[in-house]
Enzyme design. Sequence first.
Site, PDB file in Angstrom:
ATOM      1  N   ASP A   1       0.660  -0.007   8.166  1.00  0.00           N
ATOM      2  CA  ASP A   1       1.240   1.106   7.405  1.00  0.00           C
ATOM      3  C   ASP A   1       1.891   2.128   8.338  1.00  0.00           C
ATOM      4  OD1 ASP A   1       1.337   1.251   4.623  1.00  0.00           O
ATOM      5  OD2 ASP A   1      -0.834   1.477   4.453  1.00  0.00           O
TER       6      ASP A   1
ATOM      7  N   LYS B   1       1.089  -6.115  -3.590  1.00  0.00           N
ATOM      8  CA  LYS B   1       1.143  -6.424  -2.156  1.00  0.00           C
ATOM      9  C   LYS B   1       0.487  -7.789  -1.881  1.00  0.00           C
ATOM     10  CE  LYS B   1       1.313  -1.537  -0.922  1.00  0.00           C
ATOM     11  NZ  LYS B   1       0.637  -0.325  -0.426  1.00  0.00           N
TER      12      LYS B   1
ATOM     13  N   GLN C   1      -5.270   1.609   1.079  1.00  0.00           N
ATOM     14  CA  GLN C   1      -4.404   2.204   0.064  1.00  0.00           C
ATOM     15  C   GLN C   1      -4.743   3.686  -0.122  1.00  0.00           C
ATOM     16  OE1 GLN C   1      -1.809   0.633  -1.283  1.00  0.00           O
ATOM     17  NE2 GLN C   1      -1.219   2.386  -2.535  1.00  0.00           N
TER      18      GLN C   1
HETATM   19  N1  GUN Z   1       0.148   5.253  -1.160  1.00  0.00           N
HETATM   20  C1  GUN Z   1       1.438   5.563  -1.455  1.00  0.00           C
HETATM   21  N2  GUN Z   1       2.279   4.927  -0.597  1.00  0.00           N
HETATM   22  C2  GUN Z   1       1.500   4.214   0.244  1.00  0.00           C
HETATM   23  C3  GUN Z   1       1.780   3.359   1.339  1.00  0.00           C
HETATM   24  O1  GUN Z   1       2.923   3.127   1.740  1.00  0.00           O
HETATM   25  N3  GUN Z   1       0.704   2.799   1.933  1.00  0.00           N
HETATM   26  C4  GUN Z   1      -0.568   3.055   1.534  1.00  0.00           C
HETATM   27  N4  GUN Z   1      -1.549   2.479   2.201  1.00  0.00           N
HETATM   28  N5  GUN Z   1      -0.862   3.842   0.544  1.00  0.00           N
HETATM   29  C5  GUN Z   1       0.164   4.418  -0.110  1.00  0.00           C
END
Ligand code: GUN
Length: 294
Positions: free
Chosen positions: A121, A54, A98
């Site tokens: 998110d 990311k 995350q």
């Molecule tokens: N863990 C698995 N998928 C995601 C996501 O789309 N965002 C975040 N922050 N954590 C995740």
Amino acid sequence: MTAELIDGKAIAKTIRGEIAAEVETLKAKTGKVPGLAAVLVGQRKDSQTYVRMKKKACAEVGITSFGHDLPEDISQAELLKVVQDLNANPDVHGILVQLPLPDHIDDEEILGAISIEKDVDGFHPINIGRLSMKRRDPLFVPCTPKGCIELLDRSGVEIEGKQAVVLGRSNIVGLPVAMLLLHRNATLTICHSRTKNLPDVVRQADILIAAVGRAEMVRGDWVKPGAVIIDVGVNAVDDATKKKGYRLVGDVAFEEAKEVASKITPVPGGVGPMTIAMLLRNTLDGAKHAWGVE
Ligand code: GUN
């Protein structure tokens, strides 16, 4: 018949190009660039990989990223303070925590503490609540579900009036993607591992979103001829012929399904790259919202 491949890698690249151009234009106009804070707690290898990808993607489109790598044993109060400081930081337009967080952390409280204006998110209860109601625009939509819809749109798949089946009911993918399909006037079925006669239910799908997290669960004979398949699954299966000792497969048995479907996403290279592209899009939208520009 062999299905047409929905090339998520190529589509995501196009979108990243669009975002980079827009970031550049906005920088020329405002002198500022969007900023994303990526909060990582602990040492999970998969989470570290996702956060690294990311941040790299941010750099490539001109978005500044702020990494916060925090120890596994951080307290709830300390993590809350990190989020509150990021809420107050005007250089940060998106906050990503995350998931999953360690067991001792109450993730509901943490996600709820993120400013809804920086919730790139889309997991804040207010954004999810708005997504779950008619005509209530959430500020942000979760990235993977948004990426699934974008793949359909950019592949010329009409959603309205179609029978859509979502296999899986997670907070991150299954539930929000179901809401998005419904808002686009699909007729919706949500099914899961406990659904009776699952193959029969899946066989109804004109559009199938597979997000159940079980390697190659959906077989070729579960697929309606001509269906469009978006495979969200990322499952590691042992494979001694690979250097790493494993390979990644989706929730759909690709080789079988591609002989029946009209369009299908590969794994890897389907939904995965779209999740990151949508995170960049949400961060850019957050910055535009903060700067009051369109
Ligand atoms: N863990 C698995 N998928 C995601 C996501 O789309 N965002 C975040 N922050 N954590 C995740």
